[in-house]
Structure formats: structure tokens, C-alpha cells
Design an enzyme around this catalytic site. Structure first.
Site, short mmCIF file in Angstrom:
data_model
loop_
_atom_site.label_atom_id
_atom_site.label_comp_id
_atom_site.label_asym_id
_atom_site.label_seq_id
_atom_site.Cartn_x
_atom_site.Cartn_y
_atom_site.Cartn_z
N TYR A 96 0.82 -1.22 0.00
CA TYR A 96 0.00 0.00 0.00
C TYR A 96 0.85 1.27 0.00
O TYR A 96 0.37 2.34 0.40
CB TYR A 96 -0.96 0.00 1.19
CG TYR A 96 -2.23 -0.81 0.95
CD1 TYR A 96 -3.13 -0.44 -0.05
CD2 TYR A 96 -2.54 -1.92 1.73
CE1 TYR A 96 -4.30 -1.16 -0.27
CE2 TYR A 96 -3.71 -2.64 1.51
CZ TYR A 96 -4.59 -2.25 0.50
OH TYR A 96 -5.75 -2.96 0.29
N ASN A 119 -13.28 -3.29 4.39
CA ASN A 119 -14.20 -3.39 3.25
C ASN A 119 -14.02 -4.67 2.43
O ASN A 119 -14.29 -4.69 1.24
CB ASN A 119 -14.13 -2.13 2.39
CG ASN A 119 -12.75 -1.88 1.84
OD1 ASN A 119 -11.84 -2.69 2.04
ND2 ASN A 119 -12.59 -0.80 1.11
N GLU A 178 0.87 -5.61 -9.12
CA GLU A 178 0.32 -6.25 -7.92
C GLU A 178 0.34 -7.78 -8.04
O GLU A 178 0.62 -8.46 -7.06
CB GLU A 178 -1.10 -5.75 -7.65
CG GLU A 178 -1.10 -4.29 -7.22
CD GLU A 178 -2.48 -3.76 -6.86
OE1 GLU A 178 -2.56 -2.60 -6.42
OE2 GLU A 178 -3.48 -4.50 -7.02
N1 UDP Z 1 -9.28 3.22 3.09
C1 UDP Z 1 -9.58 3.59 4.39
N2 UDP Z 1 -10.12 4.83 4.60
C2 UDP Z 1 -10.39 5.69 3.58
C3 UDP Z 1 -10.09 5.30 2.26
C4 UDP Z 1 -9.53 4.06 2.05
O1 UDP Z 1 -9.35 2.84 5.32
O2 UDP Z 1 -10.90 6.79 3.84
C5 UDP Z 1 -8.68 1.90 2.88
C6 UDP Z 1 -9.72 0.89 2.37
O3 UDP Z 1 -9.44 -0.37 2.95
C7 UDP Z 1 -9.44 0.89 0.88
C8 UDP Z 1 -7.91 1.05 0.85
O4 UDP Z 1 -7.65 1.97 1.90
O5 UDP Z 1 -9.88 -0.30 0.28
C9 UDP Z 1 -7.34 1.58 -0.45
O6 UDP Z 1 -8.03 2.74 -0.80
P1 UDP Z 1 -8.45 3.02 -2.32
O7 UDP Z 1 -8.92 4.43 -2.38
O8 UDP Z 1 -7.33 2.60 -3.21
O9 UDP Z 1 -9.74 2.09 -2.51
P2 UDP Z 1 -9.99 0.71 -3.28
O10 UDP Z 1 -9.15 0.73 -4.54
O11 UDP Z 1 -9.60 -0.39 -2.33
O12 UDP Z 1 -11.46 0.71 -3.57
#
Ligand code: UDP
Length: 143
Positions: free
Chosen positions: A51, A114, A128
Site C-alpha cells: 500500500y 471493506n 500487484e
Molecule cells: N481506506 C480507508 N479509509 C479511507 C479510504 C480508504 O481505510 O478513507 C482503505 C480501504 O481499505 C481501501 C484502501 O484503503 O480499500 C485503499 O483505498 P483506495 O482508495 O485505493 O480504494 P480501493 O481501490 O480499495 O477501492
């Protein structure tokens, strides 16, 4: 449409809920084939590296703590338009915004916990997949 590969992670909350099979069924119903899979408990270093793009974000530490709170199931998925198709069946990052019937709408508790990760573009998908799997671990699903 091109055949693509994408990376999926079933996160610690969903593994704890014992819904790996339920999520795999959704991949299969969507025409996505698992071409590699492994259960592992990420180290802090691995989660931080995976991450790294989010390292300046306020939620970074909580995200890493969550991702190492239990084992995850990691898989490479293959199919037509796999990156976008997978994002579609996952639903929006925030389960409250996710379309009904998506994995996150049905199984995620919050934006932090999530249930699933999916690569967001073809270029990041390659990086990835390579983060977790070597070329010898990716199986051809041609039969
Ligand atoms: N996340 C979080 N708080 C936030 C936004 C993201 O904890 O306000 C976490 C969540 O688990 C998310 C991950 O960080 O899935 C990566 O964020 P991204 O915006 O890349 O979302 P994704 O691609 O997983 O939908």
C-alpha cells in the site's frame, strides 16, 4: 476486449467471516478464473510495501494494522476485461456507496474494513500480481 489479469485480496475481515467460498463463487459467476491463489498472514513490511501509494494518507497506519490483523487470501484472476469486471463486482470503496449485490455492499462493514481489494488499472494489476506471484505460480487456464 482483451484477456487481462488482476489481483484480488480477500481481506482479514472477510476471511474471519468465513466467506472465501462465497466470494470465489462471485468471481466464477462473473467469468473470472483463478490462475493463482495463496493464503498468507502479511507482515507489516509487506502490507506497507503493497500500500506504499497511500503512505502519506491519514488512514495509512490503520489500513496496515487492519491488513495484518489476520490472514488474507490472495489470488490472481483472469478474464475478458478482468480489471474493470472485478472492480464492478467488488463495488465502491465505501460499502454505503456500493451498488446492491456487490461484494462490498453485501459483506463489508465500513470503508476501512471493506472485505476485498482489487487492482484499479491494468498497469497496477501487473505490478500487484507480480508482488505476490512468480511466473511459475500463474497457471494457464486454457483447458
Ligand atoms: N481506506 C480507508 N479509509 C479511507 C479510504 C480508504 O481505510 O478513507 C482503505 C480501504 O481499505 C481501501 C484502501 O484503503 O480499500 C485503499 O483505498 P483506495 O482508495 O485505493 O480504494 P480501493 O481501490 O480499495 O477501492
Amino acid at each position: 476486449m482483451a484477456v487481462e489479469r488482476t489481483l484480488s485480496i480477500i481481506k482479514p475481515d472477510a476471511v474471519a467471516k468465513n466467506i472465501i467460498g462465497e466470494i470465489y463463487s462471485r468471481f466464477e459467476r462473473a467469468g473470472l478464473k483463478i490462475v493463482a491463489a495463496r493464503m498468507l498472514h502479511l507482515s507489516r513490511e509487506q502490507a506497507e510495501a503493497f500500500y506504499a501509494v497511500h503512505k502519506e494518507r491519514p488512514f495509512f497506519k490503520d489500513l496496515v494494522d487492519f491488513m495484518i490483523s489476520g490472514p488474507v487470501m490472495v489470488q490472481a484472476l483472469e478474464g475478458e476485461n478482468a480489471v474493470a469486471r472485478h472492480r464492478e463486482i467488488m463495488g465502491a470503496t465505501d460499502p454505503k456507496q456500493a451498488e446492491p449485490g456487490t461484494i462490498r455492499a453485501d459483506f463489508a462493514d465500513s470503508i476501512d474494513e471493506n472485505a476485498v481489494h482489487g487492482s484499479d488499472a491494468v498497469e497496477t494489476a501487473t505490478q500487484e500480481v507480480n508482488f505476490f506471484f512468480g511466473p511459475d505460480e500463474l497457471c494457464a487456464r486454457t483447458r
